[in-house]
Design a protein around this motif. Structure first.
Motif, mmCIF file in Angstrom:
data_model
loop_
_atom_site.group_PDB
_atom_site.id
_atom_site.type_symbol
_atom_site.label_atom_id
_atom_site.label_comp_id
_atom_site.label_asym_id
_atom_site.label_seq_id
_atom_site.Cartn_x
_atom_site.Cartn_y
_atom_site.Cartn_z
ATOM 1 N N GLN A 67 36.382 49.630 14.211
ATOM 2 C CA GLN A 67 36.985 49.181 15.460
ATOM 3 C C GLN A 67 38.240 48.357 15.198
ATOM 4 O O GLN A 67 39.136 48.303 16.042
ATOM 5 C CB GLN A 67 35.979 48.353 16.275
ATOM 6 N N ALA A 119 26.154 48.833 20.870
ATOM 7 C CA ALA A 119 27.497 48.330 20.570
ATOM 8 C C ALA A 119 27.481 47.450 19.323
ATOM 9 O O ALA A 119 28.339 47.584 18.439
ATOM 10 C CB ALA A 119 28.040 47.557 21.768
ATOM 11 N N CYS A 120 26.495 46.552 19.228
ATOM 12 C CA CYS A 120 26.396 45.675 18.054
ATOM 13 C C CYS A 120 26.125 46.480 16.784
ATOM 14 O O CYS A 120 26.748 46.253 15.738
ATOM 15 C CB CYS A 120 25.298 44.644 18.263
ATOM 16 N N SER A 157 22.751 49.186 25.814
ATOM 17 C CA SER A 157 24.179 49.317 25.564
ATOM 18 C C SER A 157 24.668 48.227 24.619
ATOM 19 O O SER A 157 25.473 48.482 23.713
ATOM 20 C CB SER A 157 24.948 49.259 26.886
ATOM 21 N N LYS A 169 30.730 48.100 25.043
ATOM 22 C CA LYS A 169 31.250 49.011 24.030
ATOM 23 C C LYS A 169 31.558 48.249 22.750
ATOM 24 O O LYS A 169 31.939 47.075 22.787
ATOM 25 C CB LYS A 169 32.516 49.713 24.551
ATOM 26 N N ASP A 170 31.415 48.944 21.627
ATOM 27 C CA ASP A 170 31.604 48.256 20.350
ATOM 28 C C ASP A 170 33.020 47.728 20.191
ATOM 29 O O ASP A 170 33.228 46.671 19.592
ATOM 30 C CB ASP A 170 31.221 49.163 19.179
ATOM 31 N N ARG A 171 34.007 48.429 20.734
ATOM 32 C CA ARG A 171 35.381 47.943 20.587
ATOM 33 C C ARG A 171 35.625 46.678 21.400
ATOM 34 O O ARG A 171 36.561 45.933 21.116
ATOM 35 C CB ARG A 171 36.377 49.037 20.960
ATOM 36 N N TRP A 172 34.815 46.436 22.442
ATOM 37 C CA TRP A 172 34.948 45.184 23.188
ATOM 38 C C TRP A 172 34.511 43.998 22.351
ATOM 39 O O TRP A 172 34.967 42.872 22.568
ATOM 40 C CB TRP A 172 34.111 45.241 24.472
#
Length: 463
Positions: A90, A228-229, A224, A294-297
């Protein structure tokens, strides 16, 4: 930049917004757009200016993490920690590929970490306070989610007696707080005033983005968050496993893993911060109905993970140093090769991406066929950004607008194919064979009262 004149989604958004300088642009804060406008003024409106700003910020992220680690460890260890960021796709890939505001947020958080550690080492002097205030003011104007990081870090400092005594006490603590507030509010005031007057314009799309829908249930939000983590730390966990392998059977000296008092304090601070952050995310999911994560957040909030892992696993530092130095360097070089290659090979394989769509051909054709037009309306911001960029580069007095499609007078249709893509053979009735391009792009142009409307045609699809 080397293989395509096209824009990614976030790049097109920035170019479209830079038709004018505003105090706010809706959902996203304006500071990155202001910076991009400055780069356009200095270097001209181009893909180069877009790439230059982003890559300077990304370099600043790695440099800030190196500086942060260098205050605690030796030079080679600090370099390994900085290169450890490459084990998080990411940061290495997504931030390079198509992010804008998040990259500025990432830099602000990374820089603030260095300033906090400097303050814990040498005291929160005036320059450190001013630097933190600037990071906070720019950070909140890069993405409003900076407030999550700020609250988590504040509570992490407040929960530790040793760090609390340094951060909240000392000579003239009220004066230091006043200096921080003064710098912060001076920098944030213009946009802050706009935000107070236009809060609804920000709140509605923000709630829509995180999908606050009760019918999905808390379990959906928790799942979610878990995904994501896990998606963010997966490659980092692999690097830890490799570090154990490379450490096994090798001798290492005690100074490499011996923990100083400062290292212990910083480790506890970062561990507390990560715990508070996770609790805050759980609160958002459970009590505020956030159903999408989301992972990019998570990318900006976890930029200090390599430093924390290096602190938390002292007996693995020799292995982590080897893995991150060699592996991080390899991943960076691989990213430099794959980033332009994905566009080139996607075109060759007939699986084009957004960078392969012949937007600039469309813009050039319309500029040639309709030289007197002043207003062009589109219904896709990605396409609108290309019209704005071409207009700026070629002194076209276009006003580009976004609006839903309307029934207007049809003028003509433009059709473009990817020139370098392989042809496909289609057999009809087992006898006749024809060769066609795998992707054809079509746009319809309509006459409006103000100028033109450009709309994707029904034939905008794969054949």
């Amino acid at each position: 930049m080397l293989v395509s004149p096209n824009l990614e989604l976030d790049e097109a958004e920035q170019v479209f917004l830079l038709q004018s300088i505003e105090l706010g642009y809706g959902l996203q804060p304006p500071f990155y757009t202001w910076l991009q406008g400055f780069f356009f003024q200095v270097f001209g409106p181009s893909v180069f200016s877009l790439a230059l700003l982003k890559n300077l910020l990304l370099f600043g992220v790695y440099a800030s993490i190196y500086w942060t680690a260098r205050q605690i460890f030796e030079q080679k260890q600090a370099l390994a920690i900085a290169l450890g960021l490459a084990f998080f796709p990411q940061i290495l890939w997504e931030a390079q590929r198509d992010l804008s505001h998040s990259v500025l947020l990432l830099f602000c958080i990374a820089a603030s970490m260095g300033l906090i550690i400097k303050g814990l080492r040498q005291g929160f002097t005036g320059p450190v306070i001013v630097g933190l205030a600037l990071c906070a003011a720019v950070g909140i104007q890069s993405k409003y989610s900076f407030s999550v990081y700020a609250m988590a870090m504040f509570f992490a400092l407040a929960l530790q007696a040793e760090n609390r005594s340094v951060f909240f006490s000392g000579p003239l603590p009220v004066a230091r707080l006043g200096l921080f507030a003064l710098v912060f509010f001076v920098v944030i005031f213009p946009h802050g005033q706009w935000l107070l007057d236009n809060w609804q314009a920000v709140q509605a799309p923000l709630l829509s983005k995180v999908r606050l829908q009760h019918e999905q249930g808390v379990h959906h939000g928790l799942y979610s968050l878990f995904v994501a983590c896990l998606g963010f730390v997966a490659f980092g966990l692999i690097s830890i496993v490799l570090a154990r392998i490379f450490r096994r059977g090798r001798s290492f000296e005690r100074p490499l893993w011996a923990e100083s008092d400062l290292q212990r304090r910083i480790k506890t601070l970062l561990g507390t911060y990560l715990g508070v952050l996770f609790l805050m995310l759980l609160v958002l999911v459970v009590f505020f109905d956030v159903r999408e994560m989301k992972d990019r957040w998570l990318q900006p909030f976890l930029v200090m993970l390599p430093l924390f892992v290096f602190l938390a696993l002292p007996t693995l530092r020799s292995g982590l140093q080897r893995v991150w130095l060699w592996g991080g360097g390899f991943f960076m070089l691989t990213c430099l090769v794959l980033m332009p290659s994905r566009t080139f090979f996607a075109e060759k394989l007939g699986e084009p991406s957004r960078l392969n769509i012949p937007h600039m051909k469309l813009v050039a054709a319309i500029a040639k066929d309709f030289p007197g037009v002043e207003v062009i309306t589109l219904n896709h911001q990605h396409e609108a950004g290309h019209f704005v960029l071409f207009g700026k580069q070629n002194a076209r007095p276009w006003k580009i607008k976004l609006a839903p499609s309307q029934s207007q007078t049809f003028l003509r249709q433009y059709t473009f194919s990817i020139e370098n893509a392989p042809t496909a053979t289609v057999v009809e009735d087992g006898m006749n064979a024809t060769s066609v391009r795998p992707m054809t792009y079509q746009w319809d142009v309509f006459q409006t009262e103000q100028g033109l409307e450009v709309r994707r045609a029904a034939g905008y699809s794969r054949h």
